[in-house]
Design a protein around this motif. Structure first.
Motif, PDB file in Angstrom:
ATOM      1  N   PHE A  79       0.793  -1.217  -0.031  1.00  0.00           N
ATOM      2  CA  PHE A  79       0.005   0.066  -0.018  1.00  0.00           C
ATOM      3  C   PHE A  79       0.928   1.143  -0.089  1.00  0.00           C
ATOM      4  N   SER A  80       2.025   0.996   0.535  1.00  0.00           N
ATOM      5  CA  SER A  80       2.757   2.295   0.456  1.00  0.00           C
ATOM      6  C   SER A  80       3.385   2.703  -0.856  1.00  0.00           C
ATOM      7  N   GLN A  81       3.695   1.605  -1.455  1.00  0.00           N
ATOM      8  CA  GLN A  81       4.387   1.608  -2.961  1.00  0.00           C
ATOM      9  C   GLN A  81       3.230   2.188  -3.780  1.00  0.00           C
ATOM     10  N   LEU A  82       1.899   1.729  -3.496  1.00  0.00           N
ATOM     11  CA  LEU A  82       1.002   2.216  -4.594  1.00  0.00           C
ATOM     12  C   LEU A  82       0.626   3.748  -4.330  1.00  0.00           C
ATOM     13  N   GLY A  83       0.679   4.240  -3.040  1.00  0.00           N
ATOM     14  CA  GLY A  83       0.508   5.609  -2.723  1.00  0.00           C
ATOM     15  C   GLY A  83       1.714   6.355  -3.319  1.00  0.00           C
ATOM     16  N   ASP A  84       2.996   5.853  -3.433  1.00  0.00           N
ATOM     17  CA  ASP A  84       3.892   6.387  -3.921  1.00  0.00           C
ATOM     18  C   ASP A  84       3.973   6.454  -5.444  1.00  0.00           C
ATOM     19  N   THR A  85       3.352   5.491  -6.060  1.00  0.00           N
ATOM     20  CA  THR A  85       3.116   5.614  -7.297  1.00  0.00           C
ATOM     21  C   THR A  85       2.015   6.309  -7.928  1.00  0.00           C
ATOM     22  N   LEU A  86       1.029   6.675  -7.011  1.00  0.00           N
ATOM     23  CA  LEU A  86       0.059   7.504  -7.332  1.00  0.00           C
ATOM     24  C   LEU A  86       0.449   8.769  -7.285  1.00  0.00           C
ATOM     25  N   GLY A  87       1.248   9.130  -6.298  1.00  0.00           N
ATOM     26  CA  GLY A  87       1.927  10.324  -6.298  1.00  0.00           C
ATOM     27  C   GLY A  87       2.853  10.796  -7.534  1.00  0.00           C
ATOM     28  N   THR A  88       3.811   9.698  -7.841  1.00  0.00           N
ATOM     29  CA  THR A  88       4.416   9.955  -9.007  1.00  0.00           C
ATOM     30  C   THR A  88       3.684  10.303 -10.423  1.00  0.00           C
ATOM     31  N   ILE A  89       2.463   9.507 -10.666  1.00  0.00           N
ATOM     32  CA  ILE A  89       1.924   9.787 -11.559  1.00  0.00           C
ATOM     33  C   ILE A  89       1.175  10.861 -11.545  1.00  0.00           C
ATOM     34  N   SER A  90       0.728  11.575 -10.569  1.00  0.00           N
ATOM     35  CA  SER A  90       0.129  12.933 -10.158  1.00  0.00           C
ATOM     36  C   SER A  90       1.169  13.970 -10.554  1.00  0.00           C
ATOM     37  N   ALA A  91       2.236  13.906 -10.133  1.00  0.00           N
ATOM     38  CA  ALA A  91       3.463  14.829 -10.458  1.00  0.00           C
ATOM     39  C   ALA A  91       3.773  14.756 -11.876  1.00  0.00           C
ATOM     40  N   GLN A  92       3.851  13.542 -12.463  1.00  0.00           N
ATOM     41  CA  GLN A  92       4.056  13.574 -14.021  1.00  0.00           C
ATOM     42  C   GLN A  92       2.757  14.350 -14.671  1.00  0.00           C
ATOM     43  N   GLU A  93       1.755  14.127 -14.331  1.00  0.00           N
ATOM     44  CA  GLU A  93       0.689  14.801 -15.385  1.00  0.00           C
ATOM     45  C   GLU A  93       0.754  16.367 -15.019  1.00  0.00           C
ATOM     46  N   ALA A  94       1.184  16.722 -13.702  1.00  0.00           N
ATOM     47  CA  ALA A  94       1.200  18.129 -13.537  1.00  0.00           C
ATOM     48  C   ALA A  94       2.355  18.880 -14.466  1.00  0.00           C
ATOM     49  N   LEU A  95       3.390  18.120 -14.319  1.00  0.00           N
ATOM     50  CA  LEU A  95       4.554  18.696 -14.957  1.00  0.00           C
ATOM     51  C   LEU A  95       4.256  18.701 -16.734  1.00  0.00           C
ATOM     52  N   CYS A  96       3.828  17.539 -17.017  1.00  0.00           N
ATOM     53  CA  CYS A  96       4.034  17.158 -18.587  1.00  0.00           C
ATOM     54  C   CYS A  96       2.665  17.566 -19.314  1.00  0.00           C
ATOM     55  N   CYS A  97       1.513  17.636 -18.685  1.00  0.00           N
ATOM     56  CA  CYS A  97       0.230  17.832 -19.513  1.00  0.00           C
ATOM     57  C   CYS A  97      -0.489  19.020 -18.825  1.00  0.00           C
ATOM     58  N   ASN A  98       0.069  20.134 -18.473  1.00  0.00           N
ATOM     59  CA  ASN A  98      -0.606  21.421 -18.155  1.00  0.00           C
ATOM     60  C   ASN A  98      -1.277  21.806 -19.143  1.00  0.00           C
ATOM     61  N   ASP A  99      -2.435  22.638 -18.666  1.00  0.00           N
ATOM     62  CA  ASP A  99      -3.220  23.298 -19.817  1.00  0.00           C
ATOM     63  C   ASP A  99      -2.553  24.303 -20.502  1.00  0.00           C
TER      64      ASP A  99
END
Length: 54
Positions: free
Chosen positions: A21-41
């Motif tokens: 569950f810790s790894q799952l949370g870290d991975t979700l955080g990484t995905i969110s950060a990637q989306e914020a950096l790479c796919c901004n409006d």
């Protein structure tokens, strides 16, 4: 919720579930950060391979 998940589990199983569950949370955080950096409006490039929206 944690008590329900841990019920009838060994200490080793609980430790493994904690890691999972810790790894799952870290991975979700990484995905969110990637989306914020790479796919901004502000980015009009719809062919950005960085985005997970495909």
């Amino acid at each position: 919720m944690a008590c329900c998940i841990a019920k009838d589990k060994t200490d080793e199983e609980i430790a493994l579930l904690s890691c999972i569950f810790s790894q799952l949370g870290d991975t979700l955080g990484t995905i969110s950060a990637q989306e914020a950096l790479c796919c901004n409006d502000d980015d009009d490039d719809d062919d950005d391979p960085c985005c997970c929206e495909d």
